[in-house]
Design an enzyme around this catalytic site. Structure first.
Site, PDB file in Angstrom:
ATOM      1  N   THR A  51       0.860  -1.179   0.000  1.00 30.54           N
ATOM      2  CA  THR A  51       0.000   0.000   0.000  1.00 30.54           C
ATOM      3  C   THR A  51       0.902   1.237   0.000  1.00 30.54           C
ATOM      4  O   THR A  51       2.122   1.119   0.036  1.00 30.54           O
ATOM      5  CB  THR A  51      -0.914   0.037   1.247  1.00 30.54           C
ATOM      6  OG1 THR A  51      -0.122   0.396   2.395  1.00 30.54           O
ATOM      7  CG2 THR A  51      -1.586  -1.314   1.486  1.00 30.54           C
ATOM      8  N   CYS A  52       0.282   2.409   0.012  1.00 32.58           N
ATOM      9  CA  CYS A  52       1.084   3.633   0.066  1.00 32.58           C
ATOM     10  C   CYS A  52       1.857   3.741   1.378  1.00 32.58           C
ATOM     11  O   CYS A  52       2.891   4.403   1.440  1.00 32.58           O
ATOM     12  CB  CYS A  52       0.182   4.856  -0.087  1.00 32.58           C
ATOM     13  SG  CYS A  52      -0.366   5.128  -1.776  1.00 32.58           S
ATOM     14  N   ASN A  53       1.345   3.091   2.427  1.00 32.60           N
ATOM     15  CA  ASN A  53       1.947   3.251   3.748  1.00 32.60           C
ATOM     16  C   ASN A  53       2.782   2.068   4.207  1.00 32.60           C
ATOM     17  O   ASN A  53       3.470   2.163   5.223  1.00 32.60           O
ATOM     18  CB  ASN A  53       0.849   3.500   4.791  1.00 32.60           C
ATOM     19  CG  ASN A  53       0.145   4.815   4.568  1.00 32.60           C
ATOM     20  OD1 ASN A  53       0.762   5.766   4.108  1.00 32.60           O
ATOM     21  ND2 ASN A  53      -1.130   4.864   4.861  1.00 32.60           N
ATOM     22  N   ARG A  54       2.724   0.936   3.490  1.00 31.95           N
ATOM     23  CA  ARG A  54       3.485  -0.236   3.940  1.00 31.95           C
ATOM     24  C   ARG A  54       3.699  -1.216   2.799  1.00 31.95           C
ATOM     25  O   ARG A  54       2.894  -1.311   1.860  1.00 31.95           O
ATOM     26  CB  ARG A  54       2.783  -0.925   5.109  1.00 31.95           C
ATOM     27  CG  ARG A  54       1.529  -1.679   4.773  1.00 31.95           C
ATOM     28  CD  ARG A  54       0.948  -2.375   6.005  1.00 31.95           C
ATOM     29  NE  ARG A  54       0.484  -1.428   7.007  1.00 31.95           N
ATOM     30  CZ  ARG A  54       0.975  -1.354   8.242  1.00 31.95           C
ATOM     31  NH1 ARG A  54       1.928  -2.184   8.634  1.00 31.95           N
ATOM     32  NH2 ARG A  54       0.507  -0.465   9.102  1.00 31.95           N
ATOM     33  N   HIS A 100       1.760  -9.137  14.797  1.00 30.76           N
ATOM     34  CA  HIS A 100       1.864  -7.964  13.920  1.00 30.76           C
ATOM     35  C   HIS A 100       0.768  -7.981  12.861  1.00 30.76           C
ATOM     36  O   HIS A 100       0.128  -6.949  12.605  1.00 30.76           O
ATOM     37  CB  HIS A 100       3.238  -7.926  13.246  1.00 30.76           C
ATOM     38  CG  HIS A 100       3.401  -6.753  12.322  1.00 30.76           C
ATOM     39  ND1 HIS A 100       3.778  -5.502  12.762  1.00 30.76           N
ATOM     40  CD2 HIS A 100       3.204  -6.637  10.979  1.00 30.76           C
ATOM     41  CE1 HIS A 100       3.817  -4.661  11.745  1.00 30.76           C
ATOM     42  NE2 HIS A 100       3.469  -5.327  10.646  1.00 30.76           N
ATOM     43  N   GLU A 115      -9.248   2.881  11.324  1.00 22.78           N
ATOM     44  CA  GLU A 115      -9.823   2.995   9.976  1.00 22.78           C
ATOM     45  C   GLU A 115     -10.001   1.607   9.361  1.00 22.78           C
ATOM     46  O   GLU A 115      -9.274   0.674   9.671  1.00 22.78           O
ATOM     47  CB  GLU A 115      -8.944   3.895   9.097  1.00 22.78           C
ATOM     48  CG  GLU A 115      -7.498   3.440   8.950  1.00 22.78           C
ATOM     49  CD  GLU A 115      -7.278   2.515   7.783  1.00 22.78           C
ATOM     50  OE1 GLU A 115      -8.195   2.369   6.962  1.00 22.78           O
ATOM     51  OE2 GLU A 115      -6.199   1.924   7.705  1.00 22.78           O
ATOM     52  N   ALA A 116     -10.995   1.486   8.478  1.00 23.70           N
ATOM     53  CA  ALA A 116     -11.351   0.173   7.929  1.00 23.70           C
ATOM     54  C   ALA A 116     -10.660  -0.127   6.602  1.00 23.70           C
ATOM     55  O   ALA A 116     -10.711  -1.256   6.130  1.00 23.70           O
ATOM     56  CB  ALA A 116     -12.869   0.096   7.745  1.00 23.70           C
ATOM     57  N   GLY A 190       3.103  20.733   1.356  1.00 27.72           N
ATOM     58  CA  GLY A 190       4.090  19.891   2.020  1.00 27.72           C
ATOM     59  C   GLY A 190       3.725  18.431   1.807  1.00 27.72           C
ATOM     60  O   GLY A 190       2.544  18.078   1.766  1.00 27.72           O
ATOM     61  N   MET A 194       2.720  14.586   8.128  1.00 24.94           N
ATOM     62  CA  MET A 194       1.479  15.258   8.472  1.00 24.94           C
ATOM     63  C   MET A 194       0.550  15.360   7.263  1.00 24.94           C
ATOM     64  O   MET A 194      -0.663  15.152   7.366  1.00 24.94           O
ATOM     65  CB  MET A 194       1.767  16.653   9.018  1.00 24.94           C
ATOM     66  CG  MET A 194       2.313  16.669  10.432  1.00 24.94           C
ATOM     67  SD  MET A 194       1.071  16.169  11.641  1.00 24.94           S
ATOM     68  CE  MET A 194       1.810  16.788  13.139  1.00 24.94           C
TER      69      MET A 194
END
Length: 431
Positions: A51-54, A100, A115-116, A190, A194
């Site tokens: 995913t974008c985050n992991r 994990h 979040e789902a 930015g 954040m």
């Protein structure tokens, strides 16, 4: 025989900056990386989440060290350096890997706790794994269990009901000003963490468009791509104020990037349609005097902290409940694995005792020629009952929780007591 080890290797928003993560994203989909993992003979089963985050690789293997080395080299070695791998890639084995995965599925490891979206991403990745035929008996059981754990957490807690991040608090304030955010356009100034967090929340609330402005255009493009948005250069910022409704700024610039006089003419052109500024940068990005303009709303990080503090205690209570659920489910899965480890011994023990009892019965049966069919069936039931009672103490010893003697030692004891390895060797020689 011990079960295969379960290993999880990965990077996420907590351990790895965006500049490194964006090198690892598999924009072309799952097919090619899954095919590449299939070429590693060290892996028995494997699964990939991107995913974008992991990015996480979950697999089973016999030799943990060798398999880890091969997977790290394949998945990360071509895009980031060895020092970066050591610094950013986390590694979990067996119970830690199970825990994990459950934390991820329950969204306790997400940028936005509760979040789902991540559960849908896990299920989508699993569909690709099953289609490629790379997820087997252990990972199928583990991944399905992770889905049910996420459902338990969602059903039994209110983990997602309270905003405890600065960016989510910003979104809540936006909803108070505009009501529905569905048709609103958002400008992120930015491309740091954040901004990522803010984008996650805003997309969840259905904003019409996400625009990303950053001093480095490529960083803006990479972040915008994750949310089907568009990127602009920082110099285009004043012009974009005419088109957007919400501006979230977090550049880390040393001074103000937008003054009151930059905004005043924009409001005339907007015919005073509301403009909502959120300044979460330290030091501040936006001139506090902007708030003096009509229909302009400016909140800084101190304002957002007040919203967050009210919700923290409630979220903490729910997180404790969720952690307890995950601890319970990890123990259950551990017991399932342990039972699977002892299954070959149990099967062999039962077969050996049945064989010995049956042999003795057949000797006697040869002399009981007058037995009818009903009597014969009754004798067979008795034989089965004797077999069950004969092996019951051994089964209880293997299956009972014993904190003093580990399962491998208990398996070894049973095999020695019943000469199972000797019997197995004799059968192989006879064969």
């Amino acid at each position: 025989m011990p079960h295969d080890a379960i290993v999880l290797l990965g990077v996420n928003h907590k351990t790895t900056p965006l500049a490194v993560r964006e090198k690892l994203a598999f924009a072309a989909g799952y097919e090619e990386p899954l095919r590449a993992l299939g070429q590693l003979e060290e892996l028995r089963e494997y699964y990939l989440l991107s995913t974008c985050n992991r990015v996480e690789v979950l697999f089973t293997c016999r030799d943990v060290e060798q398999a880890q080395h091969r997977v790290l080299d394949l998945m990360f070695g071509r895009t980031i350096t060895s020092p970066e791998i050591k610094q950013h890639v986390y590694r979990h084995v067996n119970a830690e890997a199970v825990e994990h995965l459950f934390l991820v599925a329950a969204s306790l490891d997400s940028m936005i706790v509760g979040e789902a979206q991540i559960l849908g991403q896990l299920k989508e990745a699993y569909r690709h794994a099953t289609k490629a035929g790379c997820s087997g008996f252990i990972l199928n059981k583990l991944l399905h269990k992770s889905f049910s754990v996420a459902k338990r957490v969602r059903t039994e807690t209110r983990i997602g009901a309270h905003a405890v991040s600065i960016s989510y608090a910003a979104v809540e304030l936006g909803k108070k000003i505009f009501g529905d955010l569905a048709r609103k356009k958002v400008l992120l100034v930015g491309a740091g963490e954040m901004a990522e967090l803010a984008a996650e929340h805003l997309v969840r609330h259905g904003v019409a468009e996400v625009v990303v402005a950053n001093r480095t255009l490529q960083r803006a493009i990479n972040l915008a791509r994750c949310y089907n948005g568009r990127a602009i250069a920082l110099e285009e910022l004043p012009d974009q104020l005419r088109q957007v409704d919400i501006i979230i700024s977090s550049t880390g610039a040393p001074g103000l990037i937008l003054q009151k006089e930059d905004v005043r003419p924009v409001m005339r052109e907007r015919r005073n349609r509301p403009l909502f500024f959120i300044d979460i940068a330290v030091p501040r990005d936006l001139d506090p005097a902007i708030n003096d303009l009509d229909n302009v709303f400016l909140y800084d990080i101190d304002d957002l902290h007040n919203v967050v503090e009210m919700n923290k205690s409630e979220r903490d209570k729910e997180a404790v409940k969720a952690q307890r659920i995950i601890a319970e489910e990890k123990l259950k899965f551990g017991r399932w694995l342990a039972n699977m480890e002892s299954t070959p011994t149990i099967v062999q023990l039962r077969a050996m005792v049945e064989h010995q009892v049956q042999a003795e019965v057949e000797k006697t049966m040869g002399r009981l020629v007058t037995m009818d069919e009903q009597q014969r069936r009754g004798l067979e039931k008795m034989v089965a009952a004797i077999t069950g009672k004969a092996i019951f103490p051994a089964l209880h010893y293997l299956k009972a929780d014993n904190h003093c003697i580990g399962l491998p030692e208990r398996i070894k004891t049973i095999r020695e007591l019943y000469f199972l390895d000797t019997v197995a060797n004799d059968q192989e020689e006879d064969g």
